[in-house]
Design an enzyme around this catalytic site. Sequence first.
Site, PDB file in Angstrom:
ATOM      1  N   HIS A 120       6.407   3.346  -1.945  1.00  8.18           N
ATOM      2  CA  HIS A 120       6.564   3.978  -0.631  1.00  8.18           C
ATOM      3  C   HIS A 120       7.846   4.805  -0.535  1.00  8.18           C
ATOM      4  O   HIS A 120       8.863   4.483  -1.144  1.00  8.18           O
ATOM      5  CB  HIS A 120       6.554   2.910   0.465  1.00  8.18           C
ATOM      6  CG  HIS A 120       7.651   1.891   0.323  1.00  8.18           C
ATOM      7  ND1 HIS A 120       8.921   2.088   0.803  1.00  8.18           N
ATOM      8  CD2 HIS A 120       7.663   0.668  -0.254  1.00  8.18           C
ATOM      9  CE1 HIS A 120       9.678   1.036   0.545  1.00  8.18           C
ATOM     10  NE2 HIS A 120       8.928   0.153  -0.111  1.00  8.18           N
ATOM     11  N   ASP A 121       7.762   5.885   0.201  1.00 10.21           N
ATOM     12  CA  ASP A 121       8.905   6.764   0.484  1.00 10.21           C
ATOM     13  C   ASP A 121       9.420   7.495  -0.750  1.00 10.21           C
ATOM     14  O   ASP A 121      10.497   8.098  -0.707  1.00 10.21           O
ATOM     15  CB  ASP A 121      10.059   5.989   1.134  1.00 10.21           C
ATOM     16  CG  ASP A 121       9.662   5.358   2.458  1.00 10.21           C
ATOM     17  OD1 ASP A 121       9.442   6.113   3.417  1.00 10.21           O
ATOM     18  OD2 ASP A 121       9.558   4.118   2.515  1.00 10.21           O
ATOM     19  N   GLY A 138      10.125   1.864  -4.326  1.00 10.17           N
ATOM     20  CA  GLY A 138      10.260   2.663  -3.124  1.00 10.17           C
ATOM     21  C   GLY A 138      11.499   3.534  -3.132  1.00 10.17           C
ATOM     22  O   GLY A 138      12.494   3.235  -3.787  1.00 10.17           O
TER      23      GLY A 138
END
Length: 266
Positions: A120-121, A138
């Site tokens: 994520h991100d 992430g």
Amino acid sequence: MDIHPTSIVEDGAKLGDGVEIGPFCHVGPLVTLGDGVILKSHVVVNGHTTIGPRTRIYPFASLGYEPQDLKYRGEDTTLTVGADCVIREGVTMGPGTVTGRSATIVGDRCFFLANSHVGHDSHVGSDCVFTNNCMIAGHVTIGNWVICGGGSAIVQYARIGNHAFVSGMTGIGADLIPFGLAFGSRGFLMGLNLVGLKRRNFSREAIHDLRRAYRALFAPEGTLKERVEDVAEEFADNAEVMMIVDFLRAGGDRALCLPEMERFSP
């Protein structure tokens, strides 16, 4: 448009011209598939996910479901994958989080081999290759033309510069400079990615200058900040070397993958 009768495309999903969806796929209501996207079979795409034109996705890939983050509470965040990517079997990509960038972004013409993972991100540039079982955590930032070898792993928040190469089974626990070649269970900087530079038709002069700059940047004398400024002054008109300088300046006091001095060789 060709949708196999065993697949489910929920109301609200946006499908471009020429989309092909094979058997046993699931496309969520907030998904956008660009022109010519192909889901081979058994592919799931959900959440606020956009897949760029002509990207091909293979069985058991899972894109856009909730990020693997214990802090996530169902917020509206996004996953965007660029054009002309190849996403092979078992690949996973999650959307962003509101405590991060709120978006996970993958560029164009990337190749993700089986069971690789984009956390994520994370932001992945264009023309990258993730070999089998490559994992990035992430908040990672990957530049353009980066290759990550099989079984490699990138720690959260790490930055990998343009044209870098991460060897197979290498764990990256710090930033890796542009053009860098990393190797080892806890990756150290082994030199420059000379094979990649030659394959991408960098001139002999450009490679020579990069080698000179590398030696100066990681020489034992002085501090890294001092060496960075010395290199910036000497190579101010050299775009490739300044790419490394700018990367180091932007990182501030972040940890770097550094050479093992006994193997110090660009």
